[in-house]
Design a protein around this motif. Structure first.
Motif, PDB file in Angstrom:
ATOM      1  N   LEU A 126       1.561  32.006 -56.185  1.00 18.15           N
ATOM      2  CA  LEU A 126       1.064  32.167 -57.558  1.00 18.15           C
ATOM      3  C   LEU A 126       2.023  31.573 -58.586  1.00 18.15           C
ATOM      4  O   LEU A 126       1.590  31.056 -59.617  1.00 18.15           O
ATOM      5  N   SER A 127       3.327  31.640 -58.292  1.00 21.75           N
ATOM      6  CA  SER A 127       4.298  31.107 -59.260  1.00 21.75           C
ATOM      7  C   SER A 127       4.060  29.619 -59.519  1.00 21.75           C
ATOM      8  O   SER A 127       4.450  29.100 -60.558  1.00 21.75           O
ATOM      9  N   ARG A 128       3.399  28.941 -58.580  1.00 21.97           N
ATOM     10  CA  ARG A 128       3.128  27.503 -58.732  1.00 21.97           C
ATOM     11  C   ARG A 128       1.709  27.192 -59.179  1.00 21.97           C
ATOM     12  O   ARG A 128       1.456  26.143 -59.757  1.00 21.97           O
ATOM     13  N   ILE A 129       0.746  28.063 -58.824  1.00 19.68           N
ATOM     14  CA  ILE A 129      -0.651  27.694 -59.126  1.00 19.68           C
ATOM     15  C   ILE A 129      -1.282  28.600 -60.174  1.00 19.68           C
ATOM     16  O   ILE A 129      -2.423  28.384 -60.575  1.00 19.68           O
ATOM     17  N   GLY A 130      -0.576  29.644 -60.606  1.00 15.92           N
ATOM     18  CA  GLY A 130      -1.147  30.581 -61.579  1.00 15.92           C
ATOM     19  C   GLY A 130      -1.891  31.709 -60.892  1.00 15.92           C
ATOM     20  O   GLY A 130      -1.990  31.741 -59.663  1.00 15.92           O
ATOM     21  N   PRO A 131      -2.444  32.642 -61.677  1.00 14.02           N
ATOM     22  CA  PRO A 131      -2.980  33.904 -61.140  1.00 14.02           C
ATOM     23  C   PRO A 131      -4.342  33.762 -60.467  1.00 14.02           C
ATOM     24  O   PRO A 131      -5.356  34.206 -60.994  1.00 14.02           O
ATOM     25  N   VAL A 132      -4.363  33.153 -59.279  1.00 11.59           N
ATOM     26  CA  VAL A 132      -5.603  32.964 -58.527  1.00 11.59           C
ATOM     27  C   VAL A 132      -5.783  34.158 -57.595  1.00 11.59           C
ATOM     28  O   VAL A 132      -5.320  34.155 -56.454  1.00 11.59           O
ATOM     29  N   ALA A 133      -6.474  35.184 -58.069  1.00 10.21           N
ATOM     30  CA  ALA A 133      -6.513  36.455 -57.344  1.00 10.21           C
ATOM     31  C   ALA A 133      -7.199  36.340 -55.988  1.00 10.21           C
ATOM     32  O   ALA A 133      -6.963  37.153 -55.112  1.00 10.21           O
ATOM     33  N   LEU A 134      -8.044  35.341 -55.783  1.00  8.57           N
ATOM     34  CA  LEU A 134      -8.791  35.270 -54.530  1.00  8.57           C
ATOM     35  C   LEU A 134      -8.011  34.629 -53.383  1.00  8.57           C
ATOM     36  O   LEU A 134      -8.494  34.533 -52.275  1.00  8.57           O
ATOM     37  N   THR A 135      -6.828  34.163 -53.674  1.00  7.14           N
ATOM     38  CA  THR A 135      -5.962  33.609 -52.639  1.00  7.14           C
ATOM     39  C   THR A 135      -5.719  34.679 -51.567  1.00  7.14           C
ATOM     40  O   THR A 135      -5.355  35.798 -51.901  1.00  7.14           O
ATOM     41  N   VAL A 136      -5.962  34.339 -50.289  1.00  8.26           N
ATOM     42  CA  VAL A 136      -5.837  35.348 -49.234  1.00  8.26           C
ATOM     43  C   VAL A 136      -4.967  34.858 -48.073  1.00  8.26           C
ATOM     44  O   VAL A 136      -4.946  33.670 -47.756  1.00  8.26           O
ATOM     45  N   THR A 137      -4.282  35.810 -47.429  1.00  4.46           N
ATOM     46  CA  THR A 137      -3.513  35.532 -46.227  1.00  4.46           C
ATOM     47  C   THR A 137      -4.463  35.208 -45.088  1.00  4.46           C
ATOM     48  O   THR A 137      -5.412  35.952 -44.845  1.00  4.46           O
ATOM     49  N   THR A 138      -4.230  34.101 -44.375  1.00  3.28           N
ATOM     50  CA  THR A 138      -5.049  33.824 -43.194  1.00  3.28           C
ATOM     51  C   THR A 138      -4.254  34.004 -41.911  1.00  3.28           C
ATOM     52  O   THR A 138      -4.828  34.297 -40.871  1.00  3.28           O
ATOM     53  N   MET A 167       7.643  21.138 -57.562  1.00  2.00           N
ATOM     54  CA  MET A 167       6.495  21.536 -58.403  1.00  2.00           C
ATOM     55  C   MET A 167       6.931  22.580 -59.426  1.00  2.00           C
ATOM     56  O   MET A 167       7.781  23.421 -59.148  1.00  2.00           O
ATOM     57  N   GLU A 168       6.305  22.531 -60.552  1.00  6.79           N
ATOM     58  CA  GLU A 168       6.679  23.372 -61.673  1.00  6.79           C
ATOM     59  C   GLU A 168       6.343  24.846 -61.416  1.00  6.79           C
ATOM     60  O   GLU A 168       5.324  25.173 -60.812  1.00  6.79           O
ATOM     61  N   VAL A 169       7.214  25.723 -61.912  1.00  9.18           N
ATOM     62  CA  VAL A 169       6.935  27.161 -61.864  1.00  9.18           C
ATOM     63  C   VAL A 169       6.094  27.520 -63.090  1.00  9.18           C
ATOM     64  O   VAL A 169       6.545  27.341 -64.225  1.00  9.18           O
ATOM     65  N   VAL A 170       4.866  28.001 -62.863  1.00  8.08           N
ATOM     66  CA  VAL A 170       3.969  28.286 -63.996  1.00  8.08           C
ATOM     67  C   VAL A 170       3.854  29.782 -64.286  1.00  8.08           C
ATOM     68  O   VAL A 170       3.279  30.179 -65.293  1.00  8.08           O
ATOM     69  N   MET A 171       4.355  30.632 -63.362  1.00 12.20           N
ATOM     70  CA  MET A 171       4.445  32.072 -63.643  1.00 12.20           C
ATOM     71  C   MET A 171       5.886  32.490 -63.384  1.00 12.20           C
ATOM     72  O   MET A 171       6.396  32.297 -62.283  1.00 12.20           O
ATOM     73  N   ASP A 172       6.525  33.099 -64.354  1.00 13.56           N
ATOM     74  CA  ASP A 172       7.906  33.529 -64.161  1.00 13.56           C
ATOM     75  C   ASP A 172       7.947  34.984 -63.678  1.00 13.56           C
ATOM     76  O   ASP A 172       6.898  35.589 -63.409  1.00 13.56           O
ATOM     77  N   VAL A 173       9.149  35.526 -63.571  1.00 14.37           N
ATOM     78  CA  VAL A 173       9.323  36.872 -63.032  1.00 14.37           C
ATOM     79  C   VAL A 173       8.488  37.898 -63.804  1.00 14.37           C
ATOM     80  O   VAL A 173       7.796  38.734 -63.204  1.00 14.37           O
ATOM     81  N   GLU A 174       8.518  37.819 -65.112  1.00 12.53           N
ATOM     82  CA  GLU A 174       7.786  38.800 -65.922  1.00 12.53           C
ATOM     83  C   GLU A 174       6.276  38.675 -65.680  1.00 12.53           C
ATOM     84  O   GLU A 174       5.570  39.669 -65.526  1.00 12.53           O
ATOM     85  N   ALA A 175       5.792  37.430 -65.693  1.00 18.07           N
ATOM     86  CA  ALA A 175       4.354  37.212 -65.501  1.00 18.07           C
ATOM     87  C   ALA A 175       3.910  37.709 -64.120  1.00 18.07           C
ATOM     88  O   ALA A 175       2.842  38.318 -63.977  1.00 18.07           O
ATOM     89  N   LEU A 176       4.727  37.475 -63.085  1.00 21.79           N
ATOM     90  CA  LEU A 176       4.363  37.904 -61.730  1.00 21.79           C
ATOM     91  C   LEU A 176       4.343  39.430 -61.636  1.00 21.79           C
ATOM     92  O   LEU A 176       3.415  40.012 -61.060  1.00 21.79           O
ATOM     93  N   ASN A 177       5.355  40.094 -62.210  1.00 22.80           N
ATOM     94  CA  ASN A 177       5.370  41.553 -62.152  1.00 22.80           C
ATOM     95  C   ASN A 177       4.210  42.160 -62.944  1.00 22.80           C
ATOM     96  O   ASN A 177       3.615  43.161 -62.521  1.00 22.80           O
ATOM     97  N   ALA A 178       3.873  41.546 -64.072  1.00 25.72           N
ATOM     98  CA  ALA A 178       2.737  42.040 -64.869  1.00 25.72           C
ATOM     99  C   ALA A 178       1.432  41.871 -64.087  1.00 25.72           C
ATOM    100  O   ALA A 178       0.563  42.751 -64.083  1.00 25.72           O
ATOM    101  N   PHE A 179       1.302  40.746 -63.396  1.00 24.14           N
ATOM    102  CA  PHE A 179       0.103  40.490 -62.576  1.00 24.14           C
ATOM    103  C   PHE A 179      -0.026  41.523 -61.455  1.00 24.14           C
ATOM    104  O   PHE A 179      -1.106  42.089 -61.227  1.00 24.14           O
TER     105      PHE A 179
END
Lengths: 147, 147, 147, 147
Positions: free
Chosen positions: C70-82, C1-13
């Motif tokens: 997030l690197s695969r699905i984009g900045p979905v902030a509501l994603t939670v650890t279960t 699957m494609e990486v849609v957030m790179d290192v810079e985008a993840l650190n900024a998030f």
């Protein structure tokens, strides 16, 4: 939450939909607090030294959590285990059935979580502790409406 | 760490000490990187829909981790699983054996930890992930010296 | 699957949405194989003896799995650890950062599963192993469409 | 098994040996059934939306299990967590402390296992479930004899 499948309904469901395990497991309690399920231990469950195998204890925990979930949502056969964590605490007593006492900790729209303590019959010291997560398919309501 | 039991020695050990599971599991690789073990899937491992049951996958993970530990310390039969965590990721392919690829992460004096990915033969997407802890009895050195 | 957030985008998030942990974690790799994340160890992460605390290692694993998803699905902030399972294997080296090497094992519509090995920088022996499940909210597509 | 460290002794031990976490945790019960421990929630424990972070809940579970073990064996500082499994069940209530209710399931010579349910104060629905294994060092008896 209301119990919608009682002991008889759960045992009938296991016998019909899981012929492979028929006769090995029996639900003995299903109420607002949870489930008690029994593993009728036979030769095939044993390991060297006469102790019940880990996979047999895992199977008992799985059946007990599955029935705890079904007792609240009805016979949703597509409900599947997604995660399990098990601690083996003591050696089960030789020649004794195992009992799993299971409590439902969460029943959400898509995930259910329960834990169980497993005992050799007649003992108060658990031989294993297990927690499991089940995924409930979106078809749940349709399916429930059909039964 | 050196491999002290190879594929033949591990399979012979399983056949002799675990007659209950004989013929179901086969070690296919044992080297410095870890173990590959096969579940020869038969009717008894299946659930409705033709999929391999959770307890069967648990048993395969257990055998693979056990053999990964024994491959380094020799045939210490009293070595026991104390903890297991398993995630079921995908439905196994119907009519395919399962392969567990196991790596040993820690081999201490009293505890060993390993993880395994389980695949349907011929697929690159894992059907399950498992990690396990084994407790190694203090008698280990005596036992190893005797063999 | 494609990486849609790179290192810079993840650190900024992380910096924008998690100001509480800003400056503690840094993503250093995000590619098709997964993520590497660093814990910049400071005094607040230590326990008696100069070792990094368990909760700090848990936090590093959590950040690494979160960013892998997030690197695969984009900045979905509501994603939670279960669910999380962690094995502590060795004492981290004093005065070293920790690195988590994370691989995504499953990315389904509603659940993602990943595991991570954590190392003291400069060592090949993992100090911890962790696996985690994340729940992805149904709003995912809408949210992704807005960014 | 007898309780050898009471609430006061446990809190004094935490304050002296774990200055990094002083003021965040408080043991409120230590008896034959187990431990209750409180996380005094502050700004540093929160994530976006005002909810307590996963690592903070992990830390509370860790402290509660650690104190449950110490309450039976005395102040053995080298006792370490080897494994933890945690399920996050619900969002903690905003502005509430968290309480961990911990029960000791096994206290062996070298391993102890406990589980805990975590609640937002004033609620009966658990926000998390955790089980943990602690390794007890062989020096235990010497150490205990010195205190």
């Amino acid at each position: 939450m209301e119990v919608v499948m009682d002991v008889e309904a759960l045992n009938a469901f296991l016998a019909r939909d899981f012929p492979q395990i028929d006769g090995q497991f029996r639900v003995e309690r299903a109420d607002a607090d949870g489930i008690t399920a029994r593993l009728l231990v036979n030769e095939g469950h044993l390991r060297p030294g006469g102790t019940v195998s880990g996979p047999s204890m895992f199977a008992l925990a799985d059946v007990s959590v599955y029935c705890a979930v079904l007792s609240r949502i009805g016979p949703v056969a597509l409900t599947v285990t997604t995660n399990a964590s098990i601690d083996f605490l003591r050696k089960p007593a030789a020649g004794k059935d195992l009992l799993a006492v299971c409590r439902l900790l969460k029943l959400g729209r898509s995930l259910a979580v329960a834990d169980a303590l497993i005992y050799s019959e007649g003992s108060d010291d658990p031989v294993a502790r297990c927690s499991m997560t089940y995924s409930i398919p979106p078809e749940r309501r349709v399916f429930s409406a059909l039964k």
